[in-house]
Scaffold this motif. Structure first.
Motif, short mmCIF file in Angstrom:
data_model
loop_
_atom_site.label_atom_id
_atom_site.label_comp_id
_atom_site.label_asym_id
_atom_site.label_seq_id
_atom_site.Cartn_x
_atom_site.Cartn_y
_atom_site.Cartn_z
N LYS A 163 0.87 -1.19 0.00
CA LYS A 163 0.00 0.00 0.00
C LYS A 163 0.90 1.22 0.00
O LYS A 163 1.91 1.19 -0.69
CB LYS A 163 -0.94 -0.04 1.21
CG LYS A 163 -0.28 -0.70 2.34
CD LYS A 163 -0.78 -0.73 3.65
CE LYS A 163 0.37 -1.17 4.56
NZ LYS A 163 1.63 -0.51 4.55
N SER A 187 6.25 0.12 -3.42
CA SER A 187 5.00 0.52 -2.76
C SER A 187 4.07 1.20 -3.76
O SER A 187 4.50 1.64 -4.83
CB SER A 187 5.30 1.47 -1.61
OG SER A 187 5.81 2.68 -2.12
N THR A 188 2.80 1.29 -3.38
CA THR A 188 1.85 2.01 -4.23
C THR A 188 2.29 3.46 -4.41
O THR A 188 2.23 4.00 -5.51
CB THR A 188 0.45 1.97 -3.57
OG1 THR A 188 0.20 0.64 -3.13
CG2 THR A 188 -0.62 2.37 -4.56
N ALA A 193 -3.16 4.92 -7.85
CA ALA A 193 -2.92 3.51 -8.15
C ALA A 193 -3.98 2.97 -9.09
O ALA A 193 -3.69 2.22 -10.02
CB ALA A 193 -2.89 2.70 -6.85
N ASP A 232 -3.47 -3.22 -1.33
CA ASP A 232 -3.60 -2.75 -2.71
C ASP A 232 -3.27 -3.84 -3.73
O ASP A 232 -3.79 -3.84 -4.85
CB ASP A 232 -2.65 -1.55 -2.95
CG ASP A 232 -3.14 -0.30 -2.23
OD1 ASP A 232 -4.26 -0.33 -1.69
OD2 ASP A 232 -2.39 0.69 -2.20
#
Lengths: 400, 400
Positions: B219, B268-269, B299, B345
């Motif tokens: 995330k 990471s996102t 995203a 995510d």
């Protein structure tokens, strides 16, 4: 709650015997009254178990303790040189042997040079011969040999007593336990050398009473033995702590495992020696050039030159420690162990690199995961694995 | 062996009650006779405990079971909507709430947008208000609320109920447990969001009955929750599984933690969105350019474009998965878990990258440590943490 213990006197008696033996071991010398107090068993029950243990020669009466009113009590200890274990550790260049008794005392220690060609059968022959010699020299019958532990630089199936893959030895799927048909009734244990080190650090070394710690061994390869909740952590496959194959440089060179940029390819003793030879061949000025035959350069040459002030040699050691520090940081961030113990070849040059490695970990690991970590060299030195191998049968004997 | 359990009827009774409650939970519906058989407690003892549990409303009689000769037995189950827990999960852009009962049934689920400026006090006010609303809407008194669990993307002191450091939220050393003075007698638990996910996977998700597994959440940052021997592994500092700060590129860019080349800075996102914006600004042709305001790219935009066949977006996702795969390989080599669950995510684009990530792990991890590993996306999806937060008080209630 899901079941009741079915009464089984023989089982209970053995369980109590083992627990009392271990209590005597931990306390070194203890009276019957103290044993009764600590276990909650009646003085009569303790008396009967102690008598039996005296009779079979596992323990002995050793002296007189402090009086707490009344007669001064007789103290009991584990009887030295009554029962034995043999530990064996091997790597590409040596086979180590240790004879230990149930008090963890080392009776004999010996190191042989590994036969030049590491053929499994030949190595096993050397070991079989040496075990016979040890037993004969010390007049030990098989009944008094609790077990044999062998530690190997590679992946083992400790349940089956097999080596799954030891790339540096060139061994794959070899049965070690089956190599000792003469030792009838003697338990044979096979362990990874880093886990064997962790076992000895936990039993007699710097990690006694510590629940979560990692022993990292640097030698021809790099491995680690992980203890979690006070016992070896084996994961699902039985193979854990393969720190040498952590990718620390995604653009790095090829590893024996087939991968690229593994820690081993940058920080193992093998790599350091290769690096030194390469530098000498490329003509870079350093004390290493004084060594007549470049092929004779080994880890000791690099360490010796570094100690004599040679910057090139020093940098080889420091560069290795830098990458080792990176890998250790990841271990700290993931497992947050209480202690990291660096061992095997590392102890020979830890005075040169340990501070620098610690700095890297303090800088690279999160301050929250690393705040209470202790990073140290092994005080057992290169002997940690061979001692650990001898301790494995002891742990079983004491129910640990 | 070192001590005796001192007889304490009240303690023993509570212990038995909890154990029987958990047995009813596990079996869903069970007869008194079966409970007696499974626990070894007498039918009279079971009868008395069951009567008491019925009276206080923790369980209910639910129907008639199969006869094994004689009268068909009455079955008992955990009573639905009798006792409750509230789970709360938060990240930089949302606060999620779930109301759960002791049967693990979700009674209400709600997601709020996080206030634009993530000031701790404001977030806590939103949460306090929402808890009051939930209790009122469902007419739940504090006596029927077992506890509240809050999960945070950062390092927590779960014993003290504090957040130590949540860099993405900008929180450091904040006391969460102390924010609920109105909830007298209600236990407040604070957990890291990845560990909360692991807890829900173990209780109701894909890791039920699995001892060693790791949940990796992708995330705004990247974290992981590690289960060893069937329970959360917390190490020495209480902070473990900080996979986001594993160095995967020693020449990489600077991380919020002060280090360079951490996984978070590449996978990471947050990184993916930054990367997408950079590419758009640099004028590279891609569907991402169709988005009017470059600052609106998130995203979801990247995933949508990738699904529409945009190679640039697809590569952003795949590159992230490649580095994630490298870090997962290291986890596999070190811990050899039975399962790796990728969540948060990640579940929104796992169909695009999971196969590729699995291939990387199979190629990069040692075949011996990875041979039985199962790598999967979380079936609980983005809800894993909020569900896990609600489950924490349940685990305590059922003595787990």
């Amino acid at each position: 709650m899901t079941g009741k213990i079915v009464g089984n006197n023989r089982f209970l008696k053995e369980f109590n015997q083992t627990a009392i033996l271990d209590m005597i071991r931990v306390h070194r010398a203890i009276s019957r009254a103290e044993l009764s107090k600590l276990t909650g068993l009646s003085p009569t029950a303790i008396g009967s178990i102690v008598s039996e243990l005296l009779e079979i020669g596992y323990i002995s009466e050793t002296g007189i303790g402090e009086s707490k009113g009344g007669r001064r009590p007789v103290l009991i200890e584990i009887k030295p040189e009554s029962l034995y274990t043999i530990g064996i550790d091997m790597d590409v260049n040596y086979i180590s042997f240790v004879l230990m008794d149930t008090t963890s005392r080392i009776i004999e220690e010996k190191m042989l040079t590994m036969p030049k060609t590491i053929i499994f059968e030949n190595v096993m022959k050397v070991i079989q011969k040496e075990i016979k010699r040890i037993l004969k020299d010390h007049s030990i019958t098989l009944e008094r040999l609790l077990g044999i532990g062998l530690s190997v630089p590679g992946m083992v199936d400790s349940l089956e007593g097999k080596v799954i893959f030891a790339p540096n030895m060139g061994w794959e799927n070899v049965d070690i336990r089956g190599q000792f048909p003469d030792l009838k009734g003697v338990n044979v244990y096979v362990e990874n050398e880093a886990m064997a080190s962790a076992i000895s650090e936990n039993w007699i070394g710097t990690c006694q009473g510590i629940s979560n710690f990692v022993c990292v061994n640097i030698k021809s390869g790099i491995g680690s033995g992980i203890f979690i909740d006070g016992k070896p952590y084996r994961g699902t496959s039985g193979i854990t702590g393969e720190l040498g194959h952590m990718v620390v440089d995604s653009n790095g060179s090829k590893c024996r495992c087939g991968n690229y940029g593994c820690l081993e390819t940058i920080a193992s003793t093998t790599h350091m020696v290769e690096q030194a030879k390469r530098l000498v061949k490329s003509g870079i000025a350093s004390k290493l050039n004084d060594i007549e035959d470049v092929e004779e350069i080994d880890a000791k040459s690099i360490i010796d030159c570094a100690r004599e002030g040679d910057e090139v040699s020093r940098n080889i050691l420091l560069e290795s420690a830098r990458f080792l520090g990176l890998a250790v940081s990841s271990i700290v961030n993931i497992l947050s162990p209480q202690k990291i113990v660096l061992g095997k070849d590392f102890v020979n040059y830890s005075d040169i690199v340990l501070d620098s490695l610690k700095e890297i970990v303090m800088c690279k690991a999160l301050k929250q995961t690393s705040k209470d970590i202790e990073i140290t060299e092994s005080k057992l030195g290169e002997r940690a694995s061979v001692l650990g191998s001898a301790i494995i049968p002891l742990k079983v004997f004491f129910g640990k």
